[in-house]
Design an enzyme around this catalytic site. Structure first.
Site, PDB file in Angstrom:
ATOM      1  CB  SER A 149      -0.890  -0.002   1.248  1.00  0.00           C
ATOM      2  OG  SER A 149      -1.616   1.194   1.346  1.00  0.00           O
ATOM      3  N   GLY A 150       0.625   2.143  -0.952  1.00  0.00           N
ATOM      4  CA  GLY A 150       1.422   3.355  -1.052  1.00  0.00           C
ATOM      5  C   GLY A 150       2.581   3.249  -2.019  1.00  0.00           C
ATOM      6  CB  THR A 154      -4.184   2.731  -7.865  1.00  0.00           C
ATOM      7  OG1 THR A 154      -4.567   1.686  -6.968  1.00  0.00           O
ATOM      8  CG2 THR A 154      -5.408   3.245  -8.591  1.00  0.00           C
ATOM      9  CG  ASN A 179      -1.435   5.031   0.137  1.00  0.00           C
ATOM     10  OD1 ASN A 179      -1.313   6.237  -0.027  1.00  0.00           O
ATOM     11  ND2 ASN A 179      -1.791   4.196  -0.824  1.00  0.00           N
ATOM     12  CB  SER A 182      -4.549   2.555   1.240  1.00  0.00           C
ATOM     13  OG  SER A 182      -4.430   1.159   1.088  1.00  0.00           O
ATOM     14  CB  SER A 183      -6.516   0.219  -3.594  1.00  0.00           C
ATOM     15  OG  SER A 183      -6.249   1.201  -4.547  1.00  0.00           O
ATOM     16  N   GLY A 408      -0.607  -5.773  -2.388  1.00  0.00           N
ATOM     17  CA  GLY A 408       0.635  -6.513  -2.275  1.00  0.00           C
ATOM     18  C   GLY A 408       0.683  -7.281  -0.961  1.00  0.00           C
ATOM     19  CD  GLU A 410      -2.262  -5.191   3.173  1.00  0.00           C
ATOM     20  OE1 GLU A 410      -2.617  -4.242   2.443  1.00  0.00           O
ATOM     21  OE2 GLU A 410      -2.951  -5.612   4.131  1.00  0.00           O
TER      22      GLU A 410
END
Length: 1047
Positions: A149-150, A154, A179, A182-183, A408, A410
């Site tokens: 994340s970050g 995206t 992030n 973040s998605s 990704g 985590e």
């Protein structure tokens, strides 16, 4: 691309902005991530600068097994803003957290239609390679983007979409600790292309929305962006209708993370984008109103407060939120209240309502909130897919490029069910990646006729089986524990894991671990040894999140809703379906299996995203964090597999074109077959047999050091080549320049000689004609004007006029004038008069008032004395002055005696007595009315101009003159005899002031004047050698004066 295509792409763009707002994604996280030069340079051109900027392909690392070398290469490139690096065909991207200004149309063009390895690494190169493969091979492609994340996943997908002229940002993110944007869901998007290669449609699949974020956020995190955007940017009327306040702190679902505002996010402007996107995507006013009603209802659900009734049952403390919910959701408030405090139980065909305690009621409320939001999000994705669908039935055959933007690997301090699913997904993707990479490598070797050597690698299938195997896998055990009757909870699930998979090499719990491991593991955790490392998962909440159950009576209430969106989200068929719904893990496992099928059916490309630091600072390279990501992305394993065979491979024509200058036989060009040319070149370079292999169309080089030695030799060779090329070019250019100059000079000379010759011939003809006409005109000059003499006459006139022009008089005093021909005598006279008038007029224009007065006085003097008095010529060059006596020369008493009379002229004179002629110094003053003779301070005699009879003066050069006055005037003593050194000036002034110009008499011989009592006196004037005034023996006044002029 026609107008319809452009409109379609705009709709896709707005669709993705929508997902952005609903789930929170913003478009500015990745920044620009491209090499700073941006030129279409060969990738190998950076090899000679590898000490400074590293290598652009990790495959070329000499020590490829060293993680430190890998990270150091990343660091070198990151410091030079070269944040894209290849691992073979895999692109590694490091988020720069700043705008590098290289995502322009010019940069797109540099990568369009170019071989993948001919340009520096870039996201556009991946996109263009996939697009060209789709067009040329007619095979669907996919691009897999992964990372923390970050890390910019995206944004990387949007850059690829931008490259295809489609921008599809997502509508569903939130601020997390790592992030701001973040998605919190995974997404796979297919971009559909028609036979022309133009994008015509699309389809989105979402995976595992993090619904738990709706009801709970960790400290420092936010709920989904859409809530904050609506509260911050919504109009006052809208908020009033929705029953909301412009303060996120008023809502329980928005305060748990204690982070209502983020400096990098402008909720108000994002809200405007969301509203605009809703309109463009095809939402009408009713759709927008119902969608916002649902979003607002989630916030009202979170604010429902429970109290404790009898026997510990729950009740709703205030019906304020229920009233809002009933109106917004279109349900009956009483039925909703009952559903939030009771659950329906069906036993033996009979329905019973069982009250809920406080904890159960809160869970039911949160479950409803998550279900409403999650199903609405799924409906929104389907709505967008409907707008993106390719509706042209004329051609049902289209190609597809898929984009996978998914979470990704985590690893947090606290890892729960969501991280378990995410990391399971990454295990499957890693398994797919290794299989496809080895497969593509093996296919290339076989295509080139090179023996394939088996590669030893870690096969993570054992971990995937541990998670997903039927009946024995963790997901199966979790489902079984969720479904079994009895008092099942998270700890019983952990115990069952220990009993079932406790002996697995990649599974550890606190109970099964050794003493050292127990110190870092809690009793409610289990550890999986993933391909990327160890992760501890806390089992608390696993069963609830996996069940994701919603009480039946709550479903019934939602099915009765009058909101059109909710009626599509909650199907009444669910109520009649007796089958228990699949658990969240099973659904995710099935959707993941379907995703693997989709990816296996396409040619893959890979983008691995890395974030350089947790603080989102540009230029900061956190080595610990990056080492962690390199490990969890499996980049070292990827590199090891890629380097198991040959590190470098290029087509023969590319290799020969680059290095042909290193061999005399191949330079400057090779005329034979390409393989023979490459073989000749490598033989000359001294390649050993174990260092390379020759394929059917490519050369394979095993070791990077071999390539580097070749590249260094090329760099050295370039200097010698440059010198030769420069010398040859200079010689050629100078020779060409000289030849051009010589040719030009010859042409210019010939052209100029022709011009000169033609001019000379023309002048001769003109001269002959002129002479002929002149001679004939001279012969006929005395006749009337006729064709034979008109040229001659015109010439004579012209010559006279030109001569006159050169010899015009320069002043009015000059009387010269050229003699005219007979035909121009009258015209000459007219011209002379005009010239004189013009000179006079010009002269007069230049005279100032003082000089004009001077000239007027001189004219009067000329009229009076010219040719009459001897000393007149001497006075002509001398200017007349306004007075000969200044103020200090006059006695103040005289000025006082004159009073208001203005003195016009004053001059010292000598007065001769009437008897005895004794000279006495006096002053003669002229006023407007009279002449006054002054002796020191006394007015001796005043002569009015009216009484002045005349003035007598001799014709000699003396200065004696007589003022004649009437003898009968008692005030006068007789005529006055005076002498002045400025006699011409004085008499002129007297004549002007008295207006008696005609009263001045110039006498030769003697002047008679009257003395008092009727007596007369005589002044005799005789010429002599010098001036002498004295009384003669005869009693006359004798004046002797020299003769200055002969008249």
């Amino acid at each position: 691309m026609d107008v319809a295509d452009i409109r379609n792409l705009m709709r896709k763009t707005q669709a993705s902005i929508l997902l952005n707002g609903f789930l929170g994604k913003r478009p500015d996280d990745l920044g620009n991530v491209v090499a700073s030069d941006g030129v279409r340079a060969m990738m190998e051109s950076a090899l000679t600068a590898r000490d400074r900027v590293g290598v652009s392909d990790f495959v070329l690392l000499e020590n490829f097994t060293s993680e430190a070398s890998f990270i150091e290469n990343l660091r070198k490139r990151f410091k030079e803003n070269l944040i894209y690096t290849y691992i073979g065909s895999v692109l590694v991207s490091v988020n720069p957290y700043k705008d590098l200004e290289i995502y322009t149309k010019n940069h797109m063009e540099r990568y369009r239609g170019v071989n993948f390895y001919e340009v520096s690494p870039h996201i556009y190169a991946v996109g263009d390679n996939a697009y060209r493969s789709m067009r040329t091979e007619r095979k669907d492609q996919c691009i897999l983007i992964s990372g923390e994340s970050g890390a910019g996943k995206t944004e990387a997908s949007k850059k690829i979409l931008q490259y295809y002229a489609v921008t599809c940002p997502a509508f569903g993110n939130a601020k997390t600790l790592r992030n701001d944007n973040s998605s919190r869901f995974g997404k796979y998007m297919d971009i559909q292309f028609d036979f022309k290669g133009a994008p015509v449609g699309g389809h989105i699949i979402n995976y595992l929305l993090e619904k738990s974020r709706v009801v709970h956020q960790n400290h420092g995190e936010r709920n989904f962006h859409i809530f904050y955007q609506m509260i911050e940017g919504g109009e006052e009327d809208l908020l009033r209708r929705l029953g909301l306040e412009r303060n996120p702190q008023q809502y329980q679902y928005l305060v748990k993370g204690n982070c209502p505002k983020v400096s990098s996010i402008n909720d108000r402007s994002e809200w405007k984008l969301v509203r605009k996107a809703l309109t463009v995507i095809g939402f009408n006013e009713d759709d927008v109103e119902e969608l916002l009603n649902i979003i607002a209802s989630v916030l009202h659900l979170g604010n429902i407060q429970y109290g404790e009734a009898e026997e510990g049952n729950s009740c709703i403390a205030s019906d304020t939120q229920i009233k809002y919910l009933a109106r917004l959701l279109g349900v009956n408030g009483a039925v909703l209240t009952e559903a939030l405090t009771h659950k329906k139980i069906i036993a033996k065909g009979e329905e019973l309502m069982s009250p809920l305690n406080l904890e159960q009621a809160s869970s039911a409320r949160d479950a409803l909130s998550k279900a409403v939001y999650g199903r609405t999000f799924t409906w929104l994705v389907n709505k967008i897919n409907a707008s993106l669908t390719y509706t042209d039935d004329s051609s049902k055959h289209y190609s597809v490029i898929g984009l996978l933007d998914i979470y990704g690997f985590e690893v947090f301090q606290h890892n729960s069910f969501e991280q378990f699913c995410i990391n399971y997904c990454n295990e499957k993707l890693q398994q797919l990646f290794i299989e496809l990479t080895l497969k593509s490598e093996q296919e290339e070797y076989e295509a080139e006729g090179i023996t394939w050597e088996p590669v030893q690698y870690f096969n993570n299938k054992i971990i995937c089986d541990l998670v997903e195997e039927k009946f024995k896998g963790i997901i199966s055990i979790l489902d079984e524990e969720c479904l079994r009757p009895g008092d099942a909870n998270d700890l019983t699930f952990l115990e069952k894991l220990e009993d079932t998979v406790g002996g697995h090499a990649h599974f550890v719990t606190h109970k099964l671990a050794d003493t050292k491991t127990r110190k870092v593991m809690a009793r409610d955790e289990f550890r999986l040894l993933h391909y990327a490392g160890e992760v501890n998962y806390n089992v608390n909440g696993f069963l609830d999140k996996n069940n994701d159950l919603l009480f039946r009576n709550l479903k019934e209430v939602m099915c009765m809703s009058e909101n059109k969106i909710l009626t599509k989200c909650f199907d009444r068929e669910e109520l009649s379906d007796k089958k228990r719904p699949e658990t969240a893990a099973t659904q995710f496992k099935a959707s993941l299996a379907k995703l693997m099928e989709i990816l296996m059916s396409k040619e893959p490309s890979y983008v691995r995203c890395i974030k350089p630091n947790d603080s989102k600072q540009s230029g900061r390279f956190d080595e610990v964090l990056i080492r962690h990501q390199v490990k969890y992305l499996g980049l070292m394993e990827n590199l090891r597999v890629r380097r198991a065979g040959f590190a470098y491979r290029r087509r023969y024509e590319v290799f020969l074109q680059r290095y042909k200058s290193l061999c005399p036989d191949t330079w400057p060009s090779w005329q034979g077959k390409l393989p023979e040319g490459v073989a000749t070149l490598v033989k000359h370079l001294g390649y050993k047999p174990e260092e390379y292999k020759m394929g059917r169309s490519k050369i394979f080089i095993r070791f990077p050091k071999t390539l580097f030695a070749t590249e260094d030799a090329l760099e050295t060779r370039k200097h010698g080549l440059a010198t030769k090329l420069q010398a040859g070019w200079r010689g050629y250019s100078q020779k060409t320049k000289f030849q051009k100059l010589r040719t030009s000079a010859v042409r210019v000379q010939a052209w100029w000689r022709g011009i000169l010759a033609r001019r000379r011939a023309q002048r001769r003809r003109q001269a002959a004609d002129a002479i002929r006409r002149f001679v004939k005109g001279f012969i006929y000059r005395h006749r009337e004007r006729c064709p034979e003499n008109e040229y001659f006459l015109d010439y004579v006139r012209y010559s006279f006029l030109m001569n006159l022009r050169r010899n015009l008089p320069k002043s009015v005093l000059e009387k010269s004038w050229p003699a005219p021909p007979a035909a121009l005598s009258d015209a000459s006279e007219q011209l002379r008069k005009l010239c004189m008038q013009n000179m006079v007029w010009s002269y007069c224009k230049k005279i100032n008032p003082e000089w004009k007065l001077q000239m007027e006085q001189k004219m009067i003097a000329s009229e009076l004395f010219k040719d009459k008095k001897d000393n007149y010529p001497q006075s002509v060059p001398k200017l007349f002055v306004s007075t000969r006596l200044n103020g200090e020369d006059l006695n103040p008493k005289v000025l006082q005696a004159l009073g208001s009379e203005k003195m016009k002229y004053a001059v010292p004179v000598t007065k001769y007595d009437r008897r005895g002629y004794k000279p006495r110094p006096r002053q003669l003053l002229l006023t407007s009315n009279c002449a006054v003779i002054v002796e020191e301070g006394k007015l001796k005699q005043r002569i009015e101009y009216e009484a002045l009879k005349g003035i007598s003066v001799s014709s000699l050069s003396d200065g004696v003159f007589v003022l004649h006055v009437p003898s009968e005037d008692n005030k006068q003593k007789g005529d006055v005899v005076l002498q002045s050194d400025h006699v011409i000036e004085t008499l002129t002034k007297i004549a002007i002031c008295s207006d008696k110009i005609n009263s001045i008499n110039i006498i030769q011989g003697s002047i008679k004047y009257s003395v008092a009592q009727g007596k007369e006196g005589i002044i005799d004037f005789t010429p002599g050698s010098e001036l002498l005034v004295a009384k003669a023996k005869n009693g006359h006044l004798s004046v002797t004066a020299p003769r200055l002029n002969s008249r």
